[in-house]
Each structure stands twice: as structure tokens, then as C-alpha cells.
Scaffold this motif. Structure first.
Motif, PDB file in Angstrom:
ATOM      1  N   GLU A 288       7.147 -10.195  10.343  1.00 27.69           N
ATOM      2  CA  GLU A 288       6.809 -11.289  11.251  1.00 27.69           C
ATOM      3  C   GLU A 288       7.928 -12.321  11.335  1.00 27.69           C
TER       4      GLU A 288
ATOM      5  N   ASP B  82      -2.825 -26.688  15.061  1.00 31.37           N
ATOM      6  CA  ASP B  82      -1.561 -25.975  15.265  1.00 31.37           C
ATOM      7  C   ASP B  82      -0.549 -26.140  14.135  1.00 31.37           C
TER       8      ASP B  82
ATOM      9  N   MET C  27      -2.704 -18.169  10.585  1.00 33.78           N
ATOM     10  CA  MET C  27      -2.684 -19.061  11.730  1.00 33.78           C
ATOM     11  C   MET C  27      -3.895 -18.848  12.631  1.00 33.78           C
ATOM     12  N   GLN C  28      -4.232 -17.578  12.849  1.00 39.61           N
ATOM     13  CA  GLN C  28      -5.387 -17.300  13.705  1.00 39.61           C
ATOM     14  C   GLN C  28      -6.684 -17.790  13.080  1.00 39.61           C
TER      15      GLN C  28
ATOM     16  N   MET D 120       1.040 -14.657  19.644  1.00 39.54           N
ATOM     17  CA  MET D 120       1.234 -16.088  19.349  1.00 39.54           C
ATOM     18  C   MET D 120       2.727 -16.385  19.249  1.00 39.54           C
ATOM     19  N   ASP D 121       3.338 -16.673  20.383  1.00 35.06           N
ATOM     20  CA  ASP D 121       4.779 -16.881  20.372  1.00 35.06           C
ATOM     21  C   ASP D 121       5.098 -18.373  20.469  1.00 35.06           C
TER      22      ASP D 121
ATOM     23  N   PHE E  86       8.913 -16.205  12.939  1.00 32.34           N
ATOM     24  CA  PHE E  86       8.358 -17.436  13.493  1.00 32.34           C
ATOM     25  C   PHE E  86       9.500 -18.390  13.822  1.00 32.34           C
TER      26      PHE E  86
ATOM     27  N   SER F 191      -1.720 -12.050   6.448  1.00 35.29           N
ATOM     28  CA  SER F 191      -0.380 -12.274   6.981  1.00 35.29           C
ATOM     29  C   SER F 191      -0.318 -13.700   7.516  1.00 35.29           C
ATOM     30  N   LEU F 192       0.903 -14.145   7.777  1.00 37.28           N
ATOM     31  CA  LEU F 192       1.066 -15.491   8.325  1.00 37.28           C
ATOM     32  C   LEU F 192       0.332 -15.622   9.661  1.00 37.28           C
ATOM     33  N   LYS F 193       0.430 -14.579  10.481  1.00 36.86           N
ATOM     34  CA  LYS F 193      -0.299 -14.614  11.766  1.00 36.86           C
ATOM     35  C   LYS F 193      -1.794 -14.730  11.509  1.00 36.86           C
ATOM     36  N   GLY F 194      -2.256 -13.952  10.523  1.00 41.54           N
ATOM     37  CA  GLY F 194      -3.674 -13.986  10.193  1.00 41.54           C
ATOM     38  C   GLY F 194      -4.100 -15.385   9.776  1.00 41.54           C
TER      39      GLY F 194
END
Ligand SMILES: Cc1cc2nc3c(=O)[nH]c(=O)nc-3n(C[C@H](O)[C@H](O)[C@H](O)COP(=O)(O)OP(=O)(O)OC[C@H]3O[C@@H](n4cnc5c(N)ncnc54)[C@H](O)[C@@H]3O)c2cc1C
Ligand SMILES: Cc1cc2nc3c(=O)[nH]c(=O)nc-3n(C[C@H](O)[C@H](O)[C@H](O)COP(=O)(O)OP(=O)(O)OC[C@H]3O[C@@H](n4cnc5c(N)ncnc54)[C@H](O)[C@@H]3O)c2cc1C
Ligand SMILES: Nc1ncnc2c1ncn2[C@@H]1O[C@H](COP(=O)(O)O)[C@@H](O)[C@H]1O
Lengths: 324, 256, 440
Positions: free
Chosen positions: C157, C130, B191-192, C1-2, C159, B186-189
Motif C-alpha cells: 500500500e 479523515d 482508514m475504512q 481511497m486515493d 499513501f 491493513s492501513l486501508k482497512g
């Protein structure tokens, strides 16, 4: 001194044809180079196997017999092969490529500090290095490989060589072996046998393979009928082993089995390279697919464009007629 | 509980390939996470989600292969070790297994997962070699995994059927891609993954296990597989084409 | 992660990558999202990247072996009938100097390479940890709050960012979602591009096309190439392959009931083309929609509060006969979009009027100037006279002019007029001549 040693794979008390192919090739290499070619049987009951093996004339037939070998388990097999290799001291130890031999190939090579080559389609040995060919990149490319040092352990794709009977005395020699259950680092809990019928795909002269296009009970019935008329083995693409419609042991391709029958009929299979990797060496390929641009047609000798549900019934009828 | 997954970066076999002066050239230089290793990572993630623990991926490869480690981290692995090669050596499965064995020598773990084979070379050797070097019980070609206490219950695909095998920890399993569909990060994945720790180790620091004779096989050349001549396509009335081909299989090919 | 980004870019094609590079160099915190497995995986086209903006993004790129294939120093425009070709051919060592004014690229290679360069730039920026390029992620929606773009959604998700750059290419669903373009765009202004990559031994290719080192040739075709369908053909020399293809009007194809692949096959069998591609092996085939460059299908506006649209999503493309220009427009518009956002970040103003500065920059650039100035030429190229009669006429003239028979030779002017009589009327030509004169 024994130079080439072939491991004889046994299935249901019968010698697998693919290991006779390997033995025949080893016999040929031995003869050409003045070496010897022997065989080893590791089983819970070796006697009939040994008798049948004699017509292929290995100089020595080694046997290791123990009840533990009733089912495939890597620990005892590995121990037996390690023992055999240290006693017989072969330069080349050859297997037919099966899930059973692949299971121990690496470990055996690590144990014997040996060079290992998996799934070769050709090999040769002159007493020095082993040279071999291996299909790579999902069988799009053939790589030529060479080994350093001795011994060399290899597995050979089924269908790579013909079986050739050979006359000559075979000495039979049993290697004493004991296996203590405590050495078994793992436990076999259960064997789930294949539900499909027992025609060994890698030995079948004709293979019918079903793909995602075979959607339902009716489709599978047509496949069964076709296989029955042609006395064929049934295989499947990953799409249908994954869905649970066909037993996983019937999967043909890069992950599954490699087959090279006289006749291969792909029904409702698109022809992804990973599937083709397992069947491209079939002699005659027939494909039935409703998509005229399906890649399977690029390798099919006979490409039937159309709905399998409409093509198979008259196809089966016609075959029945021909078969009398 | 600690899971290690050995992952490899392999050329994408779907990308156009050619052989130039005996070398295998991939036009786009497209490399991916070995599909079987992706399944191994997926399986570790599923077990971790159910039973807790930590997943570390290990990769031997050049600098560029770090993107493959990131991919596994993006899927959800916790950390990575990158055993960095200089790119000039040509390792085979035996030498990869030796290097990995040296890496694992002083590590603590319950499970090592490998792919059942590399997608490019289809060797299928490294896993069981590593198990032998580390003296671990192992199972190859796993199509299902469960944990019972610390013991792994492995369903492995054999020649005719499947075998259920119980392995005490620590153990090693090589995974088939038939056991699951690896998740897409996932996008979060993704990024992490950038913030997860990756430990880089020079391959020369792990060469203890490598002797002169450790590279036992070498590729001496490549050739294109001879193409099959495409045959004939039959389009038209199902009845007619079915009949025609059936007869040809008999009369022209003599295969029925 | 906001956390919130300065910018989210949708699409890692030429436009998106150019924007990303510009943001990274300016120390912005951004997210570049691509739905393909890797940048370039969906971009089958490739071709010539005209102009020298690439050197702005990757200084001295020509010193690298990667990414690009050849620079263009040889151009050819070919008129063809069913048997002959008549070409205008220009080759000059003028074009051998860096920065090159045109390089041939294969997108699956080029985009990936450019993405790696962006990664390097990110690593050197203040937001090394980032800023991200994320692939295999489909942006399903631009999040709008009170008419203002605030971020994107993919699956479950969400963003958030101060600004969004849409660089999604010709199939601009998000541009339509935010209302900058009508959801229905008529097919008359769309073409389909099809292309084959044909591989040769590199020496054979270099000999055949007189390539030297990394020099290359581009060849456009008008006439028989498209079998009567509006459009044209192209051929580019890559490192050891040729890109050979056609762009064909979708509506015209439909009306004439023709299939692109069949037309391509006929094109390949033309005696002149078959000589060029003889001995090659087709290793890839691809098809992609391409816009006609007709201003009438451009989005009404290329910006709104918190958002700009660039590249082919904004229909920035020109095909006025002498070349297809899409990638260079994409690159420049991506740079301009990012520069606008960098500037706006300084005052934290992403309002409609602040984003309009992008439009102004674009209007002042060669991109909009050319698009505006050459609209007539674009329309001219879609005139059936141009795709059939003119090429036939020119080839006919060529055949007469270059034939030497043992009989009295006509003056060139007479030959021309014979050909005109056969293939078109003076009247049609006159109309076209007037149009053409104005257009160019
Ligand atoms: C590392 C790796 C290893 C793999 N290993 C294997 C492997 O060992 N074996 C394997 O098979 N795959 C393998 N795969 C998967 C492979 O890539 C394909 O996904 C798979 O082979 C597709 O199966 P299929 O052709 O049945 O299904 P599809 O690709 O879905 O094709 C179905 C075909 O059926 C046709 N069809 C549908 N309905 C009809 C109808 N009514 N009549 C006629 N035709 C119809 C369609 O036109 C289509 O061409 C592997 C993949 C990876 C990544
Ligand atoms: C056959 C053909 C030949 C051509 N030849 C030339 C030529 O020689 N010279 C030239 O300059 N131009 C040429 N063009 C035109 C050129 O390819 C385009 O104008 C150019 O690619 C536009 O760049 P872009 O970055 O705007 O869009 P694209 O390159 O199309 O990139 C858009 C990217 O966004 C991604 N994307 C889309 N939607 C989403 C989403 N919702 N979420 C995430 N990602 C998304 C896509 O996957 C894609 O990677 C040609 C086009 C064709 C079809
Ligand atoms: N360079 C490597 N780095 C990490 N793991 C590897 C490497 N090479 C092989 N492996 C592991 O061994 C498996 C394949 O072995 P093989 O087919 O012998 O190459 C892979 O699926 C990995 O799990």
C-alpha cells in the motif's frame, strides 16, 4: 433428596479418572454437610460402568441408556441432562472438565436457569452458595467466585482432587429416555480419531511435550522413544499442533488441555504463558531448551540448557539404564 | 447471508498485572480484542469472501471498548453494534448471553459466531448459553468451518478426536483460535473502519431479558497464583547434564 | 481511497504524538503510523519528561490521574564506589507548582494515554473522519519523487501526502533511506539503556523515598554503577514502582567484554542500592538503544523537500550528567515540525526552503542551543576519569570526612589531597577541571 450429582464421563467404555476425582470431592462435601452425593451415567451401554462405579459409593447411580450416546453429540446429551436435572433436582451438578462437558455446560445452565462455573480448581458447598476457585488471566491469577441461587452447574479441572474409594450401597436407578432422530437439529457426519496413541493426557502420570524446537522426523522419533521409556503420554505446544506435526487433541495449554502429571518434560518449548497455563500444576517439571533465557526455565525444576538433539539421546540411554 | 460475530474486549493477559485491595489492576489498562473472537471474525471474513454476505460484529462493553469494534471493522467486518454498558455492572456469562439474546430476538441472520472462551476468564459459556436462549443448533470449539449451501460444516475439537458436524441455518458456532491466524488490519482497512456504521444501543434497552437473578456468579476476590520456585539450570556437556538429571529424577524425585 | 493527506507522521513516540497533537489542533488532515501494536508498546524506556511542553499539548494534564506517574521535586546526583555513595541532593517545594518542570512517565502507559488525547483532538477537528492513528503498521519506505518526499509505502500500500514527518526514534532507518544520514553510524556514539521496573507496596515506596502525594524523586549515578564502563545509572520513582537502570556505551561494553545485565545485577547488589530496592519485585525488564547526544552523529540535515526529521531519529538527545533529556527534545521538535507544516500549508509550499524553517525554529529553541552549548560536557562524561576515578575519589573523601575515630582528625583539605593521591593524579584532575569549567 439428592443434593450433589456427578456426571460420569466415559471414554472407550472406561470411566475417566477425572470424573471419579469429582465424585470423590462431592462425596466428601456430602459427608461433611450431611447431604447426599449421587452419580449419573449417560451412555449407550451403562452396565459395566455402573458396576465399576459402585466402589466409589454414590448413594444413587442414575443411568440413561440409549444408542444415540455412542458418540458425543450435544443435542441428545443436553436433552438427557435436562431431563435428569428436572427429575433428580440436584443443587449441585458437577462434571469433570472435558471438551464434552464444556460443549453443553452453558446450554444446560441456560436451560435450567442455573449458575455455571467452568473449569474450577477447587469448590465447596455448604448447602447455601457454592464457592470455588478458578484460574484466570491465563492462569496467572486465581479468582474466588460465588454463586447465587440453585441449581449450580460446574466443571472441575482434572487433577484437582484425589480419587477416594468409598464403601456403601449404591442404588441403581434408570431414567426412561427416548430420543427421536428428528429432534437432532444437527448431524454428525464423521469422526476423525486422534492419530496419536491413546494415553489420555489428562490422566497420564508422565507427559512429554514437544515444541517448535522439535523440528523434524528425527526429533519426533526422539520424543517417541523418550515417551516409550517412561510410558508417558505425548503432548505438544500449539506451534506443533498448528503445523500439523502433532494431532490437535494433544495440544496442552489455554486453548488445549490442562494436565497435572507427576513428571512433565517440555522439549523445545519456550514457555509462553498460554502454554504454561496448561501444565504449571505438574509436580516435577523438566525443560530442555537451547535458549538459557527461555521463560520455561522460570518454572522448571530441572532446566537443561542445550540442543535437544544432543541432550535427548544420552538422556534416553540413562533412563533406559535406570529402568533396568 | 448475514453473519453476526459476538466480540468482547478483554484485558491483555500479557500486560503486567497486580492485585490491589482485592481488585485486579492492570498497569497500562491495555485491552484487546479477545483472540478467539478475532479468529471468529477471520472465519466469517473467509466465508464471506468465498460466498458473499455481510458481517456485523456485536459487543457489550463500556465506551472505551469501541476501539475493539473498530479493530474488527478494520479487519473487514461491515458494521458493528455496540451495546453500551455504564461500567458499574459486573456481568457474568449468563447475563451477557441474556442481553445478547434480547439483541438477537428480532434480528435476521444465518450464522452467529462467538469465541470459544474469553481469554481473561476462560469461561467458555456465553456461546452455548446464547444458542440455548435462541433455540439454535450449535457447535462449540470449532477448528474448521465450511459452507455447503446454507449449511455449516463444522470441524470441532473433541476430547480425543475431531467431529464433523453439519448445522442447518440459522446456527451458532464458537470458534477456537486454532482454526486460523486472524489477519492484521491493513492501513486501508484501518482508514475504512472509521467510516463504517456502528450502532450504539444502551444496555438498559436490552435488559428485558435480565431479571434480578440473571447475574448468577460473582467474583469475590483475587489472589496471585503461588509462584513455583525456579529450580536448577544445568548448562554444560549434553552427555553429563542429561545423565545427571536423569539420575536425579530417579533418586531425588522418584518420578520415573 | 486515493485521498491525499496534509501530512504523514511515521512513529507514535513522544515526537510523533506531539506533532500529531499540534496538527490536529490546527485542523490538518494527517495520518500517524506506528509499527507497534499500540503507541508505547515498543517504547520500553520511560523516565523523566523534563520541561513544561506537555502542558502545552494537554493543558491541565495534572488534573488527570492517567498518563503520568509523579512530578519531580527531589533530585539527587550520586557518586559511588563499591561500598559507598556520596550524593548531591536537592529537594524543593518550588517544584510542587503546576505546570511541573518534570514528570516521571512509563512510556507504555504515557504514549497510549497521549494517543488517546490526540484521538480526542482529531475528533474535535475538521477532519474527524479523515485523520487517523494507525497502529501495527510498519512504514517500509518514504516515497521520493524527484528528490521530494511524497508519501510512504507499507507492504503493497502507498499513501500520499504533502509532507512527511519522520519521528521513528533512534533506529532511524528511514532517515538513512532518504539520505539525510549515512547508513552506517559508528557504535562509539551509541549507548544501550537497560531498565528494570521494580514493584513495591505503594506505601512502602512512599515512606522509603519520602514521597508525598504525587511527588517523586530522580536519582542519577556515576561511578561503580557501570562497573568501569562509560555511562551512568538512574533511578526514578513511579506510582508504585521504581525504574532502575543503566545507560552503557556500546563500544566500551564490547571492548571490556561485559554484559549489561551482569552490570545491572552488580549495581543492584551495591549495599546502598540494595537497601533502596529491598522487598521489591522485578516486574519488567527492558533494553533499548539510546544515542549519546554527540553532535557528530546527528544527521547532516533535518529536512528535505517535503520532509522533516524530529526526536531521537534526529539524534536530539542530551546526557551531560545531570539528566537524560530525550523526551523533552522529542516533544519540542515534534511541535516545531508540525508548526512548520501548518505554516507551509497556508502557502502550499513544502519546498526545501520552506521546510528549512523547521531547522531554524529548532536552532532558535533551547533544544539546539543546549546541544550546542553542552557538547563539551557530553564529551567530558565519556571520559574514563569521570566514570571511575572521580567517583572513587569523592567516596574516599566522604569516608574519611564522615568517619569519627578516636584519633586526631585531619583537615578536610588534607583528606582531599590524600584521596586524590590514591585515586588520580593532580594532573588528570587539573585537565578535567579545565575541561569541566569550560563545558558547564
Ligand atoms: C489465546 C491464545 C491461546 C493459546 N493457547 C495455547 C495453548 O493452548 N498451547 C500452546 O502451547 N500455545 C498456545 N498459544 C500459543 C503460545 O502463545 C505460543 O505461541 C506457543 O506456545 C509457542 O510454542 P513453542 O514454545 O513450541 O514455540 P516457540 O515459542 O517458537 O519456542 C520454541 C523453543 O524451542 C527452542 N529450541 C529451538 N530449537 C531447539 C533445539 N534444537 N534444542 C532445544 N531447544 C530448541 C527455542 O529456544 C524456543 O524457546 C496460545 C496463544 C494465544 C494468543
Ligand atoms: C533506558 C533509557 C532511559 C531513558 N531515560 C530518559 C529520561 O529519563 N528522560 C528523557 O527525556 N529521555 C530518556 N530516554 C531517551 C528517550 O526515551 C528518547 O529520547 C525518546 O523516546 C525519543 O522519542 P522519539 O519520539 O523520538 O522516539 P521513540 O520514543 O523511540 O518513538 C519512535 C516510534 O516510532 C516507531 N517506529 C519506528 N520506525 C517505524 C516505522 N518504520 N514505521 C512505523 N513506526 C515506526 C517506533 O515503534 C516508536 O514507537 C531514555 C532512553 C532509554 C533507552
Ligand atoms: N461482552 C460481550 N460482548 C460480546 N460478546 C461477548 C461478550 N462476552 C462474551 N461474549 C462472547 O462469548 C464468548 C466468550 O464467552 P465466555 O468465555 O463465557 O466469556 C466470547 O468469545 C464472545 O464471542
Amino acid at each position: 433428596m439428592s443434593n450433589l450429582l456427578t456426571y460420569i464421563s466415559v471414554n472407550d467404555g472406561k470411566i475417566k479418572r477425572s470424573s471419579l476425582e469429582v465424585l470423590s470431592r462431592c462425596n466428601e462435601i456430602a459427608e461433611k454437610n450431611g447431604k447426599t452425593s449421587s452419580a449419573i451415567v449417560i451412555s449407550d451401554d451403562c452396565s459395566t460402568i455402573v458396576e465399576n462405579l459402585k466402589s466409589y459409593g454414590p448413594s444413587v447411580i442414575y443411568t440413561i441408556e440409549d444408542p444415540i450416546f455412542k458418540n458425543h453429540l450435544n443435542t441428545p446429551l443436553l436433552k438427557a441432562l435436562t431431563l435428569a436435572m428436572s427429575e433428580i433436582n440436584p443443587d449441585v451438578m458437577a462434571f469433570a472438565s472435558t471438551e464434552g462437558s464444556k460443549d453443553i455446560l452453558g446450554a444446560l445452565a441456560a436451560n435450567r436457569n442455573a449458575a455455571a462455573l467452568a473449569d474450577v480448581s477447587e469448590f465447596d458447598w455448604t448447602g447455601d452458595a457454592v464457592t470455588a476457585k478458578r484460574p484466570v488471566m491465563a492462569s496467572k491469577i486465581i479468582s474466588s467466585v460465588e454463586t447465587k441461587g440453585s441449581p449450580v452447574i460446574l466443571t472441575v479441572r482434572s487433577g484437582s482432587y484425589d480419587t477416594v474409594e468409598k464403601s456403601g450401597e449404591s442404588k441403581v436407578q434408570s431414567i426412561p429416555f427416548t430420543f427421536d432422530k428428528n429432534e437432532l437439529k444437527l448431524t454428525l457426519k464423521e469422526i476423525i480419531s486422534a492419530t496419536g496413541d491413546k494415553v489420555d493426557l489428562s490422566e497420564a502420570e508422565t507427559v512429554i511435550a514437544a515444541g517448535r524446537g522439535v523440528k523434524d522426523e528425527e526429533g519426533r522419533k526422539l520424543i517417541d522413544e523418550l515417551a516409550a521409556v517412561l510410558n508417558a503420554g505425548i503432548g505438544a505446544s500449539r506451534a506443533l499442533t498448528e503445523s500439523g506435526d502433532y494431532d490437535p487433541s494433544l495440544q496442552i495449554g489455554q486453548t488445549g488441555k490442562v494436565v497435572s502429571p507427576q513428571l512433565y518434560i517440555a522439549v523445545g518449548i519456550s514457555g509462553a504463558i498460554q502454554h504454561v497455563a496448561g501444565m504449571a500444576n505438574s509436580k516435577v517439571i523438566v525443560a530442555i531448551n537451547k535458549d538459557p533465557d527461555a521463560p520455561i526455565f522460570e518454572i522448571a525444576d530441572y532446566g537443561l540448557v542445550g540442543d535437544l538433539y544432543k541432550i535427548l539421546p544420552p538422556f534416553i540411554d540413562e533412563l533406559k539404564k535406570i529402568k533396568g | 447471508m448475514k453473519f453476526y460475530v459476538c466480540i468482547k474486549q478483554v484485558p491483555d493477559v500479557n500486560a503486567p498485572l497486580q492485585i490491589k485491595e482485592g481488585e485486579l489492576i492492570q498497569d497500562a489498562n491495555r485491552n484487546i480484542l479477545n483472540a478467539y473472537d478475532a479468529s471468529a471474525v477471520e472465519e466469517a471474513l473467509v466465508l464471506k469472501e468465498a460466498h458473499g454476505g455481510e458481517i456485523e460484529v456485536v459487543l457489550i462493553g463500556p465506551d472505551k471498548a469501541s476501539e475493539t469494534i473498530r479493530k474488527a471493522l478494520a479487519m473487514g467486518a461491515d458494521s458493528g453494534s455496540h451495546i453500551l454498558t455504564e461500567g458499574s455492572e459486573e456481568f457474568d456469562s449468563f447475563s451477557y448471553a441474556k442481553i445478547l439474546a434480547e439483541f438477537f430476538k428480532d434480528k435476521e441472520y444465518q450464522y452467529i459466531f462467538c469465541g470459544k472462551q474469553s481469554q481473561d476468564t476462560d469461561s467458555g459459556l456465553t456461546g452455548s448459553m446464547l444458542a440455548e436462549f435462541l433455540d439454535l443448533p450449535y457447535a462449540t470449539n470449532a477448528v474448521g468451518l465450511q459452507l455447503e449451501g446454507e449449511n455449516l460444516i463444522v470441524k470441532r475439537q473433541g476430547d480425543t478426536g475431531q467431529e464433523m458436524i453439519e448445522l442447518p441455518a440459522p446456527s451458532l458456532v464458537t470458534c477456537s483460535n486454532d482454526m486460523n491466524d486472524p489477519r492484521i488490519p491493513s492501513l486501508k482497512g484501518i482508514m475504512q473502519s472509521k467510516r463504517k456504521p456502528v450502532n450504539t444501543i444502551a444496555v438498559s434497552d436490552l435488559k428485558n431479558g435480565l431479571t434480578n437473578g440473571s447475574i448468577k456468579t460473582s467474583v469475590v476476590g483475587y489472589e496471585e497464583k503461588p509462584k513455583r520456585e525456579p529450580g536448577k539450570k544445568y548448562e554444560g556437556e549434553p552427555d553429563e547434564i542429561a545423565k545427571e538429571v536423569a539420575q536425579l529424577l530417579d533418586s531425588a524425585e522418584n518420578v520415573i | 481511497m486515493d485521498e491525499k493527506f496534509d501530512c504523514i507522521i511515521v512513529g507514535a513516540g513522544v515526537a510523533g504524538l506531539a506533532a500529531a497533537m499540534t496538527l490536529a489542533r490546527n485542523n490538518m488532515k494527517f495520518l500517524l503510523i506506528e509499527k507497534g501494536e499500540f503507541p508505547g508498546s515498543k517504547n520500553v524506556s520511560g523516565g523523566v519528561l523534563w520541561g513544561s511542553d506537555l502542558a502545552k499539548l494537554v493543558p491541565n494534564y495534572w488534573e488527570e490521574d492517567a498518563g503520568w506517574d509523579r512530578f519531580i521535586n527531589h533530585r539527587r546526583l550520586t557518586f559511588m564506589d563499591d561500598q559507598s555513595t556520596f550524593s548531591v541532593d536537592f529537594k524543593s517545594s518550588h517544584f510542587n507548582q503546576t505546570p511541573y518542570t518534570g514528570v516521571v512517565v512509563l512510556r507504555s502507559k504515557f504514549d497510549r494515554w497521549l494517543a488517546e488525547k490526540v484521538e480526542e483532538a482529531i475528533a474535535e477537528s475538521d477532519y474527524a473522519m479523515d485523520s487517523f492513528i494507525a497502529t501495527n503498521i510498519l512504514v517500509e519506505e518514504v516515497l521520493m519523487e524527484d528528490g521530494k518526499a511524497v508519501g510512504i509505502r507499507t507492504g503493497e500500500e502507498k499513501f500520499y501526502a504533502d509532507s512527511v514527518i519522520i519521528a521513528e526514534g533512534v533506529n532511524n532507518l528511514l532517515t538513512r533511506q532518504v539520505g539525510l544520514q549515512d547508513s552506517y553510524v559508528p557504535a562509539d556514539h551509541m549507548l544501550t539503556g537497560i531498565k528494570e521496573i521494580i514493584r513495591f507496596d505503594q506505601n512502602v515506596l512512599e515512606d522509603r523515598f519520602q514521597l508525598n502525594g504525587r511527588s517523586g524523586m530522580s536519582n542519577e549515578f556515576v561511578g561503580f554503577a557501570t562497573d568501569g564502563v562509560e555511562g551512568g545509572g538512574f533511578l526514578y520513582t513511579n506510582k508504585d514502582t521504581l525504574s532502575l537502570g543503566l545507560v552503557l556505551g556500546l563500544k566500551d561494553l564490547r571492548e571490556k567484554g561485559k554484559k549489561p545485565y551482569d552490570i545491572l545485577n552488580t549495581f543492584k547488589k551495591h549495599p546502598v542500592i540494595s537497601d533502596m530496592i529491598q522487598g521489591g519485585e522485578v516486574v519488567e525488564y527492558s533494553a533499548h538503544i539510546v544515542s549519546s547526544g554527540d553532535k557528530r552523529v546527528m544527521p547532516k540535515k533535518l529536512h528535505t523537500h517535503g520532509l522533516v526529521v524530529c526526536g531521537e531519529a534526529a539524534n536530539l538527545l542530551m546526557n551531560a550528567g545531570k539528566a537524560i533529556q530525550g523526551m523533552d527534545y522529542a516533544m519540542r521538535s515534534g511541535i516545531l515540525a508540525a508548526e512548520t507544516i501548518v505554516e507551509n500549508k497556508k502557502t502550499d509550499d513544502f519546498s526545501e526552503s520552506a521546510m528549512k524553517k523547521y531547522q531554524n525554529r529548532l536552532d532558535d529553541s533551547y533544544v539546539m542551543k543546549d546541544i550546542n552549548n553542552f557538547q563539551d560536557a557530553v564529551h567530558l562524561l565519556h571520559d574514563p576519569v569521570m566514570t571511575q576515578k572521580i567517583p572513587n575519589l569523592i567516596c574516599d573523601f566522604g569516608r574519611n570526612f564522615f568517619s569519627i575515630k578516636n584519633e586526631p582528625t585531619k583537615k578536610a583539605r588534607e583528606m582531599m589531597s590524600d584521596s586524590i593521591k590514591e585515586h588520580a593524579s593532580y594532573w588528570e584532575l587539573l585537565k578535567l577541571g579545565v575541561k569541566g569549567g569550560k563545558a558547564l
